[in-house]
Design an enzyme around this catalytic site. Sequence first.
Site, mmCIF file in Angstrom:
data_model
loop_
_atom_site.group_PDB
_atom_site.id
_atom_site.type_symbol
_atom_site.label_atom_id
_atom_site.label_comp_id
_atom_site.label_asym_id
_atom_site.label_seq_id
_atom_site.Cartn_x
_atom_site.Cartn_y
_atom_site.Cartn_z
ATOM 1 C CB ALA A 23 -0.922 -0.107 0.719
ATOM 2 C CD GLN A 100 1.989 -6.773 0.328
ATOM 3 O OE1 GLN A 100 1.293 -7.377 0.963
ATOM 4 N NE2 GLN A 100 2.840 -6.140 -0.004
ATOM 5 C CG HIS A 118 -4.062 -9.624 -1.574
ATOM 6 N ND1 HIS A 118 -2.930 -8.535 -1.030
ATOM 7 C CD2 HIS A 118 -3.608 -10.568 -0.980
ATOM 8 C CE1 HIS A 118 -2.829 -9.379 0.108
ATOM 9 N NE2 HIS A 118 -2.752 -10.620 -0.327
HETATM 10 N N1 APR Z 1 6.223 5.568 0.546
HETATM 11 C C1 APR Z 1 6.235 4.118 0.390
HETATM 12 N N2 APR Z 1 5.989 4.172 1.713
HETATM 13 C C2 APR Z 1 5.509 3.948 2.409
HETATM 14 C C3 APR Z 1 5.207 5.054 2.262
HETATM 15 C C4 APR Z 1 5.470 6.435 1.589
HETATM 16 N N3 APR Z 1 5.193 7.459 0.641
HETATM 17 N N4 APR Z 1 3.933 5.454 3.173
HETATM 18 C C5 APR Z 1 3.565 4.804 4.117
HETATM 19 N N5 APR Z 1 4.774 3.420 3.265
HETATM 20 C C6 APR Z 1 4.198 2.356 4.492
HETATM 21 C C7 APR Z 1 4.096 2.368 5.921
HETATM 22 O O1 APR Z 1 5.881 2.376 6.534
HETATM 23 C C8 APR Z 1 3.765 0.782 5.834
HETATM 24 O O2 APR Z 1 5.196 0.322 6.567
HETATM 25 O O3 APR Z 1 4.018 1.322 3.808
HETATM 26 C C9 APR Z 1 3.370 0.603 4.185
HETATM 27 C C10 APR Z 1 1.655 0.264 4.211
HETATM 28 O O4 APR Z 1 1.277 -0.792 4.804
HETATM 29 P P1 APR Z 1 -0.378 -1.975 4.712
HETATM 30 O O5 APR Z 1 -1.293 -0.780 4.955
HETATM 31 O O6 APR Z 1 0.088 -2.526 5.857
HETATM 32 O O7 APR Z 1 0.260 -2.027 3.892
HETATM 33 P P2 APR Z 1 -0.105 -3.893 3.095
HETATM 34 O O8 APR Z 1 1.776 -3.944 3.501
HETATM 35 O O9 APR Z 1 0.349 -3.080 1.526
HETATM 36 O O10 APR Z 1 -1.116 -4.605 3.566
HETATM 37 C C11 APR Z 1 -1.100 -5.474 3.627
HETATM 38 O O11 APR Z 1 -3.252 -6.295 4.079
HETATM 39 O O12 APR Z 1 -4.937 -5.545 4.383
HETATM 40 C C12 APR Z 1 -4.620 -6.213 3.945
HETATM 41 O O13 APR Z 1 -5.464 -6.571 1.572
HETATM 42 C C13 APR Z 1 -4.280 -5.417 1.911
HETATM 43 O O14 APR Z 1 -2.544 -6.082 -0.142
HETATM 44 C C14 APR Z 1 -3.358 -5.188 1.820
HETATM 45 C C15 APR Z 1 -2.994 -5.703 2.623
#
Ligand code: APR
Length: 247
Positions: A23, A100, A118
């Site tokens: 994300a 993801q 996903h």
């Molecule tokens: N640049 C890079 N990384 C960033 C930024 C940015 N500008 N802003 C935030 N982040 C980082 C955060 O520090 C965190 O580690 O992005 C990450 C987001 O984490 P999550 O919201 O947990 O996303 P993700 O790891 O993709 O979640 C996985 O969870 O609910 C599910 O299916 C959904 O695919 C998703 C999965």
Amino acid sequence: MNIYHEAAKQIVDSRYCVAFTGAGISVESGIPPFRGRNGLWNKYDPRSFEIDYFLQDSAGSWEVIRDIFYDLFGQVLPNTAHYTLAEMEKRGLLKSIITQNIDNLHKDAGNKEVYEFHGSLKQIICLNCGKRVNVSRVDMNRLPPTCQTCGGLMKPDVVFFGEAIPEYAASKSIDAAQKADCMILIGTTGTVAPANTLPSQAKAYGTTIIEINPEPSEYTNRITDIFIRDKATRAMENLMAAIDELT
Ligand code: APR
């Protein structure tokens, strides 16, 4: 040698470089992450994305899905980090992306080999006959949408909690993780299984792990070799500039 030159050298010298995104890469496009202070799961109830709940109250779930994913995500565009990955693929420096994310932004940016672990919000699928249609054909004022062929209940073609990973994306992602000798992790906490096992699998095969994230993740102290502690757009711009100096 600074950290960007170190990372650029690994990428340029690699045989099979793969990106693994979460994300965080889309945050600067205006999509909030799932977790953390401003995360979607602090604002919305993730139950709407549990398959059993969806089957019980599909109209209610669809309303939440429409508000978050189609109204909020609908207008977003790829950012420099997405475009840089597309440029890297074009130059032969990146073989594929395992993502993801369900926002389609890697494909919108021009990447061709994208494994959507996903699923994708672009399509909806009939739970009865399996027919897929583009979401642009859904009337969001009449929820839940039903299949024009068989009348079955339609659901976004994304993986809900409690559902299996789509076979094509799973097998392509595992194959890419095993082939990779360099993997770039961008914007993911590493907390959601089974996706989070892919970087560890790659590492077990000897892959060099480059990680881009403004905050440490589950990977940082465990498997990351080069940690670039920055936002995705700035980090990818700097990385590309370092690659340009080498090539
Ligand atoms: N640049 C890079 N990384 C960033 C930024 C940015 N500008 N802003 C935030 N982040 C980082 C955060 O520090 C965190 O580690 O992005 C990450 C987001 O984490 P999550 O919201 O947990 O996303 P993700 O790891 O993709 O979640 C996985 O969870 O609910 C599910 O299916 C959904 O695919 C998703 C999965």
